[in-house]
Structures are given as structure tokens and as C-alpha cells.
Design an enzyme around this catalytic site. Structure first.
Site, PDB file in Angstrom:
ATOM      1  N   LYS A 263       0.816  -1.219   0.000  1.00  0.00           N
ATOM      2  CA  LYS A 263       0.000   0.000   0.000  1.00  0.00           C
ATOM      3  C   LYS A 263       0.854   1.276   0.000  1.00  0.00           C
ATOM      4  CE  LYS A 263      -3.940  -2.278   2.224  1.00  0.00           C
ATOM      5  NZ  LYS A 263      -5.021  -2.125   3.242  1.00  0.00           N
TER       6      LYS A 263
ATOM      7  N   TYR B 243     -12.443  -2.237  -3.812  1.00  0.00           N
ATOM      8  CA  TYR B 243     -12.957  -2.338  -2.442  1.00  0.00           C
ATOM      9  C   TYR B 243     -14.483  -2.275  -2.388  1.00  0.00           C
ATOM     10  CZ  TYR B 243      -8.388  -2.151  -0.131  1.00  0.00           C
ATOM     11  OH  TYR B 243      -7.132  -2.439   0.343  1.00  0.00           O
TER      12      TYR B 243
ATOM     13  N   PHE C 218     -15.616   3.489   6.825  1.00  0.00           N
ATOM     14  CA  PHE C 218     -14.243   3.855   6.454  1.00  0.00           C
ATOM     15  C   PHE C 218     -14.004   3.850   4.948  1.00  0.00           C
ATOM     16  CE2 PHE C 218     -14.234  -0.719   7.560  1.00  0.00           C
ATOM     17  CZ  PHE C 218     -13.725  -1.277   6.377  1.00  0.00           C
TER      18      PHE C 218
ATOM     19  N   ARG D 249      -1.667 -14.394   4.941  1.00  0.00           N
ATOM     20  CA  ARG D 249      -2.374 -13.714   6.036  1.00  0.00           C
ATOM     21  C   ARG D 249      -1.580 -13.817   7.338  1.00  0.00           C
ATOM     22  NH1 ARG D 249      -7.197 -11.799   4.468  1.00  0.00           N
ATOM     23  NH2 ARG D 249      -8.190 -11.750   6.513  1.00  0.00           N
TER      24      ARG D 249
ATOM     25  N   THR E  39      -5.230  -7.146  10.750  1.00  0.00           N
ATOM     26  CA  THR E  39      -5.563  -5.902  10.033  1.00  0.00           C
ATOM     27  C   THR E  39      -5.138  -4.679  10.832  1.00  0.00           C
ATOM     28  OG1 THR E  39      -7.476  -7.011   9.059  1.00  0.00           O
ATOM     29  CG2 THR E  39      -7.464  -4.595   8.989  1.00  0.00           C
TER      30      THR E  39
ATOM     31  N   ARG F 236       2.668  -6.203   9.287  1.00  0.00           N
ATOM     32  CA  ARG F 236       1.922  -5.079   9.871  1.00  0.00           C
ATOM     33  C   ARG F 236       2.474  -4.665  11.228  1.00  0.00           C
ATOM     34  NH1 ARG F 236      -3.680  -7.548   7.602  1.00  0.00           N
ATOM     35  NH2 ARG F 236      -3.923  -6.258   5.743  1.00  0.00           N
TER      36      ARG F 236
ATOM     37  N   ASN G 286      -2.120   0.239   6.662  1.00  0.00           N
ATOM     38  CA  ASN G 286      -1.610  -1.001   7.252  1.00  0.00           C
ATOM     39  C   ASN G 286      -0.700  -1.786   6.301  1.00  0.00           C
ATOM     40  OD1 ASN G 286      -3.572  -1.998   5.573  1.00  0.00           O
ATOM     41  ND2 ASN G 286      -4.621  -3.222   7.115  1.00  0.00           N
TER      42      ASN G 286
ATOM     43  N   HIS H 210      -2.222  -5.559   1.664  1.00  0.00           N
ATOM     44  CA  HIS H 210      -3.513  -6.242   1.533  1.00  0.00           C
ATOM     45  C   HIS H 210      -3.242  -7.661   1.054  1.00  0.00           C
ATOM     46  CE1 HIS H 210      -7.558  -7.302   0.129  1.00  0.00           C
ATOM     47  NE2 HIS H 210      -6.957  -7.784  -0.939  1.00  0.00           N
TER      48      HIS H 210
ATOM     49  N   GLU I 155      -9.545 -10.925  -7.560  1.00  0.00           N
ATOM     50  CA  GLU I 155      -8.606  -9.814  -7.386  1.00  0.00           C
ATOM     51  C   GLU I 155      -7.437  -9.933  -8.361  1.00  0.00           C
ATOM     52  OE1 GLU I 155      -9.667  -9.039  -2.659  1.00  0.00           O
ATOM     53  OE2 GLU I 155      -7.692  -9.846  -3.173  1.00  0.00           O
TER      54      GLU I 155
HETATM   55  P1  CMP Z   1      -7.517  -4.584   3.614  1.00  0.00           P
HETATM   56  O1  CMP Z   1      -7.083  -5.972   3.892  1.00  0.00           O
HETATM   57  O2  CMP Z   1      -6.905  -3.925   2.429  1.00  0.00           O
HETATM   58  O3  CMP Z   1      -9.110  -4.552   3.443  1.00  0.00           O
HETATM   59  C1  CMP Z   1      -9.896  -3.423   3.746  1.00  0.00           C
HETATM   60  C2  CMP Z   1      -9.099  -2.308   4.344  1.00  0.00           C
HETATM   61  O4  CMP Z   1      -9.834  -1.300   4.977  1.00  0.00           O
HETATM   62  C3  CMP Z   1      -8.224  -2.856   5.436  1.00  0.00           C
HETATM   63  O5  CMP Z   1      -7.206  -3.654   4.886  1.00  0.00           O
HETATM   64  C4  CMP Z   1      -7.764  -1.557   6.115  1.00  0.00           C
HETATM   65  O6  CMP Z   1      -6.645  -0.990   5.476  1.00  0.00           O
HETATM   66  C5  CMP Z   1      -8.952  -0.618   5.863  1.00  0.00           C
HETATM   67  N1  CMP Z   1      -9.652  -0.245   7.075  1.00  0.00           N
HETATM   68  C6  CMP Z   1      -9.751   1.002   7.548  1.00  0.00           C
HETATM   69  N2  CMP Z   1     -10.476   1.041   8.657  1.00  0.00           N
HETATM   70  C7  CMP Z   1     -10.858  -0.233   8.908  1.00  0.00           C
HETATM   71  C8  CMP Z   1     -11.642  -0.838   9.941  1.00  0.00           C
HETATM   72  N3  CMP Z   1     -12.172  -0.132  10.938  1.00  0.00           N
HETATM   73  N4  CMP Z   1     -11.818  -2.177   9.888  1.00  0.00           N
HETATM   74  C9  CMP Z   1     -11.302  -2.916   8.868  1.00  0.00           C
HETATM   75  N5  CMP Z   1     -10.557  -2.375   7.865  1.00  0.00           N
HETATM   76  C10 CMP Z   1     -10.338  -1.051   7.897  1.00  0.00           C
END
Ligand code: CMP
Length: 139
Positions: free
Chosen positions: A10, A50, A58, A86, A92, A103, A113, A116, A127
Site C-alpha cells: 500500500k 474495495y 471507512f 495472512r 488488520t 503489519r 496497514n 492487503h 482480485e
Molecule cells: P484490507 O485488507 O486492504 O481490506 C480493507 C481495508 O480497509 C483494510 O485492509 C484496512 O486498510 C482498511 N480499514 C480502515 N479502517 C478499517 C476498519 N475499521 N476495519 C477494517 N478495515 C479497515
């Protein structure tokens, strides 16, 4: 079984020149990077990617963040690649991520973070197909 998963390094990570360090953690875990390119997503691309999160509070911030700079999109191949990646990524929210995970080491926040990774075989296939042509995957 041998599996493929989709990964994004990212903008928070590309900005801090962490692509190589993240790739080293990926490769050290036994995952092979079989496709990779650096792109700057458009708003429309990020919104579609997304799309499942469209109703989440968010969503708009997430899209803005994902187009705030370049990203590196990747396809990773290996035994149980989806679950393995993962584990390598960590939770996350970096506050909940295990020691040694991408992370825990690098993420700035739940939004910024650093990486992905796909959550299931169906989403991995979708994807990958969204960002790569079949001929770009060199296993
Ligand atoms: P990702 O795995 O890319 O999938 C969705 C993304 O939303 C997640 O990682 C985070 O970067 C972002 N995100 C921001 N806020 C939240 C939240 N409260 N809960 C989950 N994902 C979030």
C-alpha cells in the site's frame, strides 16, 4: 495445495521505500512472487476493488488513502498461499498483529496497514483477474 493469492503493497509502504523489505518477508515465508507491478490506482479502480466495503464508514477514507500514492500489486504462489500470506501480514489492526509480521513491523494504523492480501480462494481469483492478464503470471 499449491495456491495463488493477490497482494498489494500500500501507499504508506511504497512511500517509505519498504517494497524490498516486504518482499523479503514474503519470500522468506516460502511464497513466490510470480507477478508484480507498480501502479497508481485511479479512484474508480480503488472503489471497484474495495466494492464489498462500499457501505462501511471507512470506505471513502480507504479509497482516498489507496490513491494517495503508488502501490505494488502482486500475485504470490505457494502451499496454502492465502492463509500463509495472512499469517505473514498479521492482523488488520497493527495493534493486534503478532511480532515479526509485516503489519507489526511496518503498519502505521488500521487504514495505513502496509499490505492487503486476499481472504479466500474466490476473492483471490477475482482480485488477480482485476489487475493481471493471465500471461503476466509467470509461475
Ligand atoms: P484490507 O485488507 O486492504 O481490506 C480493507 C481495508 O480497509 C483494510 O485492509 C484496512 O486498510 C482498511 N480499514 C480502515 N479502517 C478499517 C476498519 N475499521 N476495519 C477494517 N478495515 C479497515
Amino acid at each position: 495445495a499449491l495456491q495463488r493469492t493477490f497482494s498489494i503493497i500500500k501507499p504508506d509502504a511504497t512511500k517509505r521505500n519498504l517494497t524490498g523489505k516486504i518482499n523479503a518477508l514474503i519470500e522468506d515465508a516460502g511464497l513466490r512472487i510470480i507477478a508484480q507491478k507498480r501502479i497508481h490506482m485511479t479512484k474508480a479502480q480503488a472503489e471497484t476493488f474495495y466494492g464489498v466495503h462500499r457501505e462501511r464508514p471507512f470506505f471513502n477514507d480507504l479509497v482516498s488513502f489507496m490513491i494517495s500514492g503508488p502501490v505494488v500489486v502482486q500475485v504470490l504462489e505457494g502451499e496454502d498461499a492465502i492463509a500463509k500470506y495472512r499469517t505473514v501480514m498479521g492482523a488488520t489492526n497493527p495493534a493486534n498483529a503478532d511480532e515479526g509480521t509485516i503489519r507489526k513491523l511496518f503498519a502505521e494504523s488500521i487504514e495505513a496497514n502496509s499490505v492487503h492480501g486476499s481472504d479466500a480462494p474466490e476473492t483471490a481469483a477475482e482480485e488477480i483477474a482485476y489487475f493481471f492478464a493471465g500471461l503476466e503470471l509467470v509461475g
